[in-house]
Structure formats: structure tokens, C-alpha cells
Design a protein around this motif. Structure first.
Motif, PDB file in Angstrom:
ATOM      1  N   ASP A   1      -4.415   4.048  -6.146  1.00  0.00           N
ATOM      2  CA  ASP A   1      -3.701   5.046  -5.340  1.00  0.00           C
ATOM      3  C   ASP A   1      -3.811   4.794  -3.832  1.00  0.00           C
ATOM      4  O   ASP A   1      -3.283   5.583  -3.043  1.00  0.00           O
ATOM      5  CB  ASP A   1      -4.238   6.449  -5.650  1.00  0.00           C
ATOM      6  CG  ASP A   1      -3.993   6.871  -7.081  1.00  0.00           C
ATOM      7  OD1 ASP A   1      -3.083   6.309  -7.732  1.00  0.00           O
ATOM      8  OD2 ASP A   1      -4.732   7.760  -7.571  1.00  0.00           O
ATOM      9  N   LYS A   2      -4.533   3.744  -3.450  1.00  0.00           N
ATOM     10  CA  LYS A   2      -4.790   3.424  -2.039  1.00  0.00           C
ATOM     11  C   LYS A   2      -5.450   4.609  -1.316  1.00  0.00           C
ATOM     12  O   LYS A   2      -5.159   4.904  -0.163  1.00  0.00           O
ATOM     13  CB  LYS A   2      -3.517   2.996  -1.318  1.00  0.00           C
ATOM     14  CG  LYS A   2      -2.869   1.764  -1.894  1.00  0.00           C
ATOM     15  CD  LYS A   2      -1.608   1.407  -1.123  1.00  0.00           C
ATOM     16  CE  LYS A   2      -0.869   0.265  -1.778  1.00  0.00           C
ATOM     17  NZ  LYS A   2       0.387  -0.037  -1.094  1.00  0.00           N
ATOM     18  N   ASN A   3      -6.357   5.281  -2.010  1.00  0.00           N
ATOM     19  CA  ASN A   3      -7.060   6.439  -1.462  1.00  0.00           C
ATOM     20  C   ASN A   3      -8.230   5.951  -0.602  1.00  0.00           C
ATOM     21  O   ASN A   3      -9.391   5.970  -1.019  1.00  0.00           O
ATOM     22  CB  ASN A   3      -7.538   7.335  -2.608  1.00  0.00           C
ATOM     23  CG  ASN A   3      -8.175   8.608  -2.123  1.00  0.00           C
ATOM     24  OD1 ASN A   3      -8.584   8.720  -0.967  1.00  0.00           O
ATOM     25  ND2 ASN A   3      -8.283   9.578  -3.008  1.00  0.00           N
ATOM     26  N   VAL A   4      -7.897   5.504   0.605  1.00  0.00           N
ATOM     27  CA  VAL A   4      -8.923   4.898   1.467  1.00  0.00           C
ATOM     28  C   VAL A   4      -9.936   5.911   1.995  1.00  0.00           C
ATOM     29  O   VAL A   4     -11.059   5.525   2.317  1.00  0.00           O
ATOM     30  CB  VAL A   4      -8.285   4.096   2.632  1.00  0.00           C
ATOM     31  CG1 VAL A   4      -7.549   2.878   2.101  1.00  0.00           C
ATOM     32  CG2 VAL A   4      -7.367   4.947   3.475  1.00  0.00           C
TER      33      VAL A   4
ATOM     34  N   GLU B   1     -12.148  -4.537   3.841  1.00  0.00           N
ATOM     35  CA  GLU B   1     -11.710  -4.128   2.492  1.00  0.00           C
ATOM     36  C   GLU B   1     -10.829  -2.887   2.580  1.00  0.00           C
ATOM     37  O   GLU B   1      -9.776  -2.813   1.931  1.00  0.00           O
ATOM     38  CB  GLU B   1     -12.907  -3.872   1.576  1.00  0.00           C
ATOM     39  CG  GLU B   1     -12.532  -3.512   0.161  1.00  0.00           C
ATOM     40  CD  GLU B   1     -11.973  -4.649  -0.675  1.00  0.00           C
ATOM     41  OE1 GLU B   1     -11.517  -4.363  -1.799  1.00  0.00           O
ATOM     42  OE2 GLU B   1     -11.980  -5.818  -0.237  1.00  0.00           O
ATOM     43  N   ILE B   2     -11.230  -1.924   3.375  1.00  0.00           N
ATOM     44  CA  ILE B   2     -10.427  -0.703   3.550  1.00  0.00           C
ATOM     45  C   ILE B   2      -9.069  -1.057   4.159  1.00  0.00           C
ATOM     46  O   ILE B   2      -8.026  -0.563   3.709  1.00  0.00           O
ATOM     47  CB  ILE B   2     -11.183   0.336   4.423  1.00  0.00           C
ATOM     48  CG1 ILE B   2     -12.424   0.854   3.671  1.00  0.00           C
ATOM     49  CG2 ILE B   2     -10.265   1.469   4.837  1.00  0.00           C
ATOM     50  CD1 ILE B   2     -12.147   1.614   2.388  1.00  0.00           C
ATOM     51  N   ALA B   3      -9.058  -1.948   5.147  1.00  0.00           N
ATOM     52  CA  ALA B   3      -7.796  -2.364   5.786  1.00  0.00           C
ATOM     53  C   ALA B   3      -6.886  -3.084   4.786  1.00  0.00           C
ATOM     54  O   ALA B   3      -5.662  -2.870   4.781  1.00  0.00           O
ATOM     55  CB  ALA B   3      -8.085  -3.256   6.990  1.00  0.00           C
ATOM     56  N   VAL B   4      -7.457  -3.925   3.953  1.00  0.00           N
ATOM     57  CA  VAL B   4      -6.693  -4.668   2.939  1.00  0.00           C
ATOM     58  C   VAL B   4      -6.036  -3.690   1.961  1.00  0.00           C
ATOM     59  O   VAL B   4      -4.855  -3.822   1.621  1.00  0.00           O
ATOM     60  CB  VAL B   4      -7.612  -5.673   2.197  1.00  0.00           C
ATOM     61  CG1 VAL B   4      -7.009  -6.136   0.892  1.00  0.00           C
ATOM     62  CG2 VAL B   4      -7.927  -6.860   3.096  1.00  0.00           C
TER      63      VAL B   4
END
Length: 150
Positions: free
Chosen positions: A45-48, A73-76
Motif C-alpha cells: 500500500d506504500k504506507n510509508v 528504503e522509505i524513499a524507494v
């Protein structure tokens, strides 16, 4: 009689304490398995925001194309450079060593990498460290395997 009651009381307390301690590792293992499954959902879900809370500041991530820290990793994930669409989990094992949990997943990962949809079998190693009442991820490593995940 009073001595017998006191002995009986302490025996019951000792048995209950031993039973509680023997259940603690199993409970922690189930907690880690659930957390890992939730992490795969957050990645899909790209829930960063949730991932940022889960990943320790010193966490390391090892991929087929390199390794890096939490910020990258969060940016990716946020940018979609790697979109973890779906992790089919075939098997899971957890080992607890002190305040550290090591989880192994045998998965087939459907992802979009560089705009191309790919599916790869991996053994994924996740390391979690107990901090206070919660767990933080310290490492996530993907090891590609030659045969399909089972």
C-alpha cells in the motif's frame, strides 16, 4: 497447617509463573509473524508512515541491487521505484534470541521494479528488536532462490 497452606500457595505461584514464561516465546513468535504480514501489506500500500515507525533508524535493507538504510528504503517505497505489490508467503519460521526475533519467509514476490512487473522467489530474513513494549525492524534482506518458493 499454616505451613502447608503457604507451601501450596508458593507451589501454585511457581507453576503459574513457569507456565507464563513458557508461553511467552510462542506469543512473541505469533506477534512477529503478524507484524511481518502487516508489514507486507504496508509495503504493497506504500504506507510509508507506518513503515517509518516500524523501521529502526539504524535499519539496513539488502536487495538484489544493493543495500541501504531506512531513509533510502522509505524513499524507494514512496517513489514506487520498487513497488512491493504482493508477497505470497509459503512458509514462515521465527527464532527468538533474547530481545531479538529472526523471521524467515519463503515467498514469491510480485513487484514492479523500474516500471517492469517481476515475480521472484525469495527467502526473506527479517530481524526485529524488542524496544519497550514494541518491536522495531533492524534488517530486511532478500535472498533470491533458484527454484520457485514452496
Amino acid at each position: 497447617m499454616k505451613t502447608l497452606i503457604i507451601l501450596l500457595f508458593f507451589s501454585i505461584i511457581s507453576i503459574a509463573s513457569a507456565h507464563a514464561q513458557s508461553n511467552t516465546p510462542a506469543k512473541a513468535e505469533q506477534e512477529i509473524i503478524k507484524l511481518s504480514k502487516t508489514k507486507w501489506d504496508w509495503m504493497a500500500d506504500k504506507n510509508v508512515d507506518s513503515l517509518s515507525t516500524l523501521f529502526d533508524e539504524k535499519a539496513v535493507f539488502v536487495h538484489m541491487g544493493g543495500s541501504w538504510g531506512k531513509e533510502r528504503e522509505i524513499a524507494v517505497i514512496k517513489s514506487g521505484s520498487i513497488h512491493y505489490k504482493k508477497a505470497d508467503i509459503h512458509s514462515v519460521s521465527v527464532n527468538i534470541i533474547g530481545n531479538t526475533a529472526i523471521l524467515l519467509n519463503n515467498i514469491t514476490l510480485l513487484a514492479v521494479v523500474g516500471g517492469n512487473e517481476v515475480s521472484n522467489p525469495f527467502i526473506v530474513t527479517e530481524v526485529y528488536v524488542k524496544q519497550g513494549k514494541g518491536w522495531k525492524m533492524g534488517s530486511l534482506s532478500f535472498t533470491k532462490i533458484n527454484q520457485p518458493a514452496q
